[in-house]
Design a protein around this motif. Structure first.
Motif, PDB file in Angstrom:
ATOM      1  N   ASN A 111       0.832  -1.207   0.000  1.00  0.00           N
ATOM      2  CA  ASN A 111       0.000   0.000   0.000  1.00  0.00           C
ATOM      3  C   ASN A 111       0.866   1.256   0.000  1.00  0.00           C
ATOM      4  O   ASN A 111       0.581   2.228  -0.719  1.00  0.00           O
ATOM      5  CB  ASN A 111      -0.925  -0.014   1.209  1.00  0.00           C
ATOM      6  CG  ASN A 111      -1.865   1.181   1.214  1.00  0.00           C
ATOM      7  OD1 ASN A 111      -2.676   1.371   0.317  1.00  0.00           O
ATOM      8  ND2 ASN A 111      -1.750   2.012   2.245  1.00  0.00           N
ATOM      9  N   GLU A 114       2.401   1.803  -3.423  1.00  0.00           N
ATOM     10  CA  GLU A 114       1.446   2.229  -4.444  1.00  0.00           C
ATOM     11  C   GLU A 114       0.927   3.638  -4.225  1.00  0.00           C
ATOM     12  O   GLU A 114       0.454   4.279  -5.172  1.00  0.00           O
ATOM     13  CB  GLU A 114       0.280   1.242  -4.491  1.00  0.00           C
ATOM     14  CG  GLU A 114       0.674  -0.146  -4.995  1.00  0.00           C
ATOM     15  CD  GLU A 114      -0.472  -1.132  -4.970  1.00  0.00           C
ATOM     16  OE1 GLU A 114      -1.491  -0.822  -4.315  1.00  0.00           O
ATOM     17  OE2 GLU A 114      -0.345  -2.207  -5.595  1.00  0.00           O
ATOM     18  N   THR A 115       0.994   4.120  -3.006  1.00  0.00           N
ATOM     19  CA  THR A 115       0.402   5.434  -2.710  1.00  0.00           C
ATOM     20  C   THR A 115       1.427   6.538  -2.497  1.00  0.00           C
ATOM     21  O   THR A 115       1.061   7.714  -2.445  1.00  0.00           O
ATOM     22  CB  THR A 115      -0.486   5.345  -1.449  1.00  0.00           C
ATOM     23  OG1 THR A 115       0.296   4.880  -0.340  1.00  0.00           O
ATOM     24  CG2 THR A 115      -1.653   4.400  -1.684  1.00  0.00           C
TER      25      THR A 115
END
Length: 349
Positions: A111, A114-115
């Protein structure tokens, strides 16, 4: 006691006792391992199998550093040609256990990757910061992830050396490790290994010479290796040195310490299609990229189709293979007649 005065079974028993003792130090462990290895050349296959079973018994019960030594020693034995079936079940059980424990950390790491905006912060540095937080609140997750990073070479060697064990490992672990290949070295290597194809039907067409064959490929980890294996087929023209071919197919050392010029642009079959021409696409849209794997090659009527075109520019191919114990091959079933080749080309067009 010297190695000459002990049999291999005695050395193996001594090693197990040292690994399981809570009071042993690094010097004693190192001496026991050396004694084990010194006596290995005189051991029977059955004696080595028994030793691996004993070592598997300490994978979880010994203190971690000794357990890791036992696991990596089993991996060494596999690379020496001994079967891994005597310990792999226990190692798989522990791998699944540790993956379950580490999974919240791995999910959070994905996460973060990806962010995180590359322009504001490096994604890998962001993951490192996450780990610093997790080690305080959930140290067991960090410990499980660290364990996976230490033992995965043994899994890779074992699965590479035995197709039956590979298939079992793939069914158990592939779906578990694939989502985390970006944030875990262990998951990345296992995911790469499990993407390897075996007995996969192919059609290979050398367009300039109008030569083609049907056959199958097995054990090829990436498309660098695929092109080098194709360059070892005499019917397709000048071949690479036999010693380099041995590096690529697994019968020689893992690294040839050499590079050769790539012979072709390898392309997917839609490069010949009418749709490709009508859309005005670049040929590179349908290249088979060397960094990819045969799994990425587009199939046609149940066969992965590999088109070999004259190279648009010269590429250097480093002669090595990713997995030391994994043999790779191209099996030629049939060279096609001119009529048979034209039938295939018409289907592509």
């Amino acid at each position: 006691m010297t190695s000459e005065k002990q049999t291999f079974p005695q050395a193996a028993q001594s090693l197990t006792e040292v690994l399981t003792s809570v009071s042993t130090n690094d010097k004693e462990v190192s001496a026991a391992i050396n004694l084990f290895l010194d006596n290995l050349p005189g051991a029977t296959t059955r004696e080595v199998a028994t030793a691996m079973q004993s070592l598997a018994g300490v994978f979880e019960t010994a203190k971690e550093v000794n357990a890791i030594n036992a696991i990596m020693l089993c991996g060494y034995l596999v690379e020496k040609g001994y079967g891994g079936k005597y310990f792999i079940g226990e190692l798989e059980r522990l791998t699944i256990k540790n993956l379950d424990i580490a999974e919240p950390l791995l999910k959070a790491s994905v996460n973060v990757m990806e962010t995180t905006d590359d322009e504001e912060e490096d994604p890998y540095e962001a993951v490192d910061k996450l780990r610093e937080e997790v080690v305080v609140e959930h140290p067991e997750q960090i410990a499980a992830d660290d364990w996976l990073e230490k033992i995965y070479p043994c899994l890779v060697s074992t699965y590479s050396s035995d197709l039956q064990l590979f298939n079992t490992g793939k069914s158990l672990l592939h779906d578990r490790v694939k989502p985390y290949s970006q944030v875990s070295t262990a998951c990345s290597w296992l995911s790469t290994l499990f993407s390897v194809l075996f007995n996969e039907p192919v059609l290979v067409v050398e367009l300039a010479q109008q030569k083609a064959f049907t056959g199958s490929i097995s054990g090829i980890a990436d498309n660098f290796q695929l092109q080098l294996l194709l360059m070892g087929i005499p019917e397709l023209g000048d071949t690479i040195d036999a010693e380099l071919t041995a590096v690529v197919n697994g019968t020689g050392p893992q690294d040839g310490e050499a590079s050769v010029a790539g012979k072709w642009d390898m392309c997917n079959w839609p490069i010949l299609s009418a749709a490709h021409k009508e859309k005005g696409e670049s040929d590179s849209d349908h290249w088979i990229w060397s960094e990819g794997s045969p799994e990425d090659i587009e199939p046609l009527e149940g066969r992965r189709v590999i088109l070999l075109k004259e190279p648009s520019y010269q590429r250097g191919l480093y002669v090595q293979r990713s997995f030391s114990t994994l043999p790779a091959s191209i099996n030629i079933e049939k060279w096609l007649s001119e009529e048979e080749l034209n039938q295939w080309l018409e289907k592509m067009k």
